[in-house]
Scaffold this active site. Structure first.
Site, PDB file in Angstrom:
ATOM      1  N   TYR A 148       0.845  -1.196   0.000  1.00 30.25           N
ATOM      2  CA  TYR A 148       0.000   0.000   0.000  1.00 30.25           C
ATOM      3  C   TYR A 148       0.881   1.247   0.000  1.00 30.25           C
ATOM      4  CZ  TYR A 148      -3.603  -3.209   1.868  1.00 30.25           C
ATOM      5  OH  TYR A 148      -4.479  -4.249   2.070  1.00 30.25           O
ATOM      6  N   HIS A 156      -6.446   1.786  -1.308  1.00 30.09           N
ATOM      7  CA  HIS A 156      -6.397   0.368  -1.647  1.00 30.09           C
ATOM      8  C   HIS A 156      -4.959  -0.004  -2.023  1.00 30.09           C
ATOM      9  CE1 HIS A 156     -10.742  -0.306  -1.694  1.00 30.09           C
ATOM     10  NE2 HIS A 156     -10.867   0.880  -2.283  1.00 30.09           N
ATOM     11  N   LYS A 193      -5.242  -5.283  -8.780  1.00 34.79           N
ATOM     12  CA  LYS A 193      -3.881  -5.031  -8.320  1.00 34.79           C
ATOM     13  C   LYS A 193      -2.906  -5.402  -9.426  1.00 34.79           C
ATOM     14  CE  LYS A 193      -5.234  -6.485  -3.693  1.00 34.79           C
ATOM     15  NZ  LYS A 193      -5.798  -5.186  -3.345  1.00 34.79           N
TER      16      LYS A 193
END
Length: 246
Positions: A148, A156, A193
Site C-alpha cells: 500500500y 487500496h 492489483k
C-alpha cells in the site's frame, strides 16, 4: 498506476501525514520505552501503551490481539515485521521463552529455522518498507505480500507481491509454469492489483548472518496480461485509407 484512494480527502490526509514521519515517531517511541517483543512460534508478541499502540496502528505494524488487560494492548508481529523493527530500525529487542534477549544473530538463526526462505522474504519486505510502502501478508490474495502507498484505511493496495530467488527455488516455486502465471494474473486482475515480482539475487553470498542482506540485490518487475486488442491495428481504418488512396 493511479492511486485508489478510499474516500474524498484521503489523499490530502496522506500527504499531510507521510508514512516516513509516522514510522520515525514509532521508532522513537519504541527506543524510549526500551520495547521488548516475545518470541511465540512464528510470530512476536509486543505489549504497548495506549499512545504506542496508536503509533503501531498508524504505521500498520502487526495485528491487534484482543485481551482483557486495560493498561496494555498486545500486537502480533510477523517475523519480517519484528526483524525489521529489531534489525533495520533498531528500536525493538526480542526475548525468547527464557526471557533472555536474543542478539541479532540468534534471532536470524531462529527465524531461518522457522522459515527456510526467511532471508529472501525479509529482503523483499525491507526493500519495500524502506521505500515507505506499507507491506502486509498476501495469503488472502494467493501472493506473498500486498503493498500500500499509505495506510490501508486511506488507500487500496497497488501491488500483489511475489518473492522469487534467482538461480534456485528457495523462496517459492511460483511463476515457473505458464498455468501458474496465468492464474496469478487473473487473480490480480480480479482484485484490481498489479503483480509485482521481486527477484532476490544473493550475488554469491550465503545466509549465514544478516550481514548478507547488504550484498543481496532486488530486481523489481511488474507483470501484466497481454491484451491483443490493445496492440492490434484497426483493420477497418486501414481498409478505408487504402481505398481512399486508389
Amino acid at each position: 498506476m493511479a492511486r485508489k484512494w478510499k474516500a474524498k480527502g484521503a489523499e490530502a490526509k496522506a500527504l499531510a501525514d507521510p508514512m516516513s514521519k509516522i514510522v520515525l515517531q514509532l521508532q522513537s517511541s519504541l527506543i524510549q520505552s526500551d520495547a521488548r517483543g516475545i518470541l511465540c512460534g512464528c510470530s512476536v508478541l509486543l505489549a504497548a501503551e495506549e499512545e504506542q499502540a496508536h503509533l503501531l496502528g498508524r504505521a500498520y505494524f502487526g495485528d491487534r490481539v484482543i485481551n482483557a488487560e486495560k493498561d496494555k494492548r498486545w500486537f502480533q508481529l510477523d517475523m519480517e515485521e519484528a526483524f525489521f523493527l529489531c534489525y533495520s530500525l533498531k528500536c525493538l529487542r526480542i526475548v525468547g521463552e527464557d526471557k533472555r534477549p536474543k542478539d541479532v544473530q540468534e534471532l536470524w538463526q531462529y527465524m531461518k529455522s522457522k522459515k527456510a526462505a526467511f532471508p529472501d522474504f525479509y529482503k523483499a519486505y525491507s526493500h519495500l518498507r524502506l521505500k515507505n510502502w506499507v507491506v502486509r501478508p498476501g495469503f488472502k490474495y494467493g501472493v506473498d505480500f500486498v503493498a500500500y502507498r499509505h495506510h490501508p484505511n486511506l488507500v487500496h493496495s497497488d501491488y500483489a507481491v511475489l518473492v522469487s530467488s534467482e538461480g534456485d527455488c528457495e523462496a517459492n516455486g511460483r511463476l515457473r509454469v505458464w498455468s501458474d502465471i496465468h492464474g496469478t494474473l487473473r487473480l490480480c486482475l480480479g482484485v484490481v492489483k498489479a503483480l509485482l515480482v521481486l527477484s532476490i539475487s544473493k550475488n554469491g553470498h550465503d545466509a549465514a548472518s544478516p550481514s548478507c542482506l547488504e550484498n543481496y540485490t532486488v530486481d523489481e518487475r511488474t507483470v501484466s496480461r497481454w491484451v491483443p486488442e490493445q496492440g492490434r491495428e484497426d483493420d477497418t481504418s486501414a481498409d478505408v485509407e487504402s481505398q481512399g488512396s486508389q
